[in-house]
Scaffold this motif. Structure first.
Motif, short mmCIF file in Angstrom:
data_model
loop_
_atom_site.label_atom_id
_atom_site.label_comp_id
_atom_site.label_asym_id
_atom_site.label_seq_id
_atom_site.Cartn_x
_atom_site.Cartn_y
_atom_site.Cartn_z
N TYR A 93 47.71 32.78 51.96
CA TYR A 93 46.72 33.79 51.55
C TYR A 93 46.61 33.80 50.03
N TRP A 94 45.42 34.16 49.57
CA TRP A 94 45.15 34.24 48.13
C TRP A 94 44.61 35.62 47.78
N GLY A 95 44.96 36.10 46.61
CA GLY A 95 44.34 37.29 46.08
C GLY A 95 43.00 36.96 45.45
N GLN A 96 42.32 37.99 44.95
CA GLN A 96 40.99 37.80 44.39
C GLN A 96 41.03 37.34 42.94
N GLY A 97 42.18 37.43 42.32
CA GLY A 97 42.34 36.99 40.94
C GLY A 97 42.23 38.14 39.95
N THR A 98 42.94 37.99 38.86
CA THR A 98 42.87 38.96 37.77
C THR A 98 42.79 38.22 36.45
N GLN A 99 41.89 38.65 35.58
CA GLN A 99 41.65 37.94 34.32
C GLN A 99 42.72 38.29 33.28
N VAL A 100 43.27 37.27 32.67
CA VAL A 100 44.16 37.43 31.53
C VAL A 100 43.54 36.72 30.34
N THR A 101 43.32 37.44 29.28
CA THR A 101 42.73 36.87 28.08
C THR A 101 43.66 37.12 26.90
N VAL A 102 44.03 36.05 26.21
CA VAL A 102 44.93 36.14 25.07
C VAL A 102 44.14 35.74 23.83
#
Length: 121
Positions: free
Chosen positions: A110-119
């Motif tokens: 299973y996969w999650g929907q994703g979360t954005q990480v911006t550095v």
């Protein structure tokens, strides 16, 4: 049905830290490997860190010594502590779980929907 929901992404300056969380919900008997992947624009999705049900961990070379994966089996949750973040860590981070809903059925990915990480630099 099993769902993975991530949280904790955001914008951070280089050198900063973020903690990602992922909770699996639904009909769950057990979770085997739980992991974090990431995908940057124009690049393939890559494994960042893995955690087995037995406590073993595995990390991509690019994050060793900076990221730490942990899990709470009782809560079907996995976490990613990210320290000393770099601009090249910018990506959408996805939670992945190998989970079964019955002892008589195989593990399913299973996969999650994703979360954005911006550095930012």
């Amino acid at each position: 049905q099993v769902q993975l929901v991530e949280s904790g992404g955001g914008l951070v300056q280089a050198g900063g830290s973020l903690r990602l969380s992922c909770v699996a919900s639904g009909s769950i008997v057990s979770a085997n490997v739980m992991a974090w992947y990431r995908q940057a624009p124009g690049k393939e999705r890559e494994m960042v860190a893995q955690s087995t049900s037995g406590g073993g961990t595995n990390y991509a070379d690019s994050v060793k010594g900076r990221f730490t994966i942990s899990r709470d089996n009782a809560k079907n949750a996995v976490f990613l502590q990210m320290n000393s973040l770099r601009p090249e860590d910018t990506a959408v981070y996805y939670c992945h779980g190998s989970i079964r809903s019955s002892y008589f059925r195989p593990y399913v990915n299973y996969w999650g929907q994703g979360t954005q990480v911006t550095v930012s630099s």
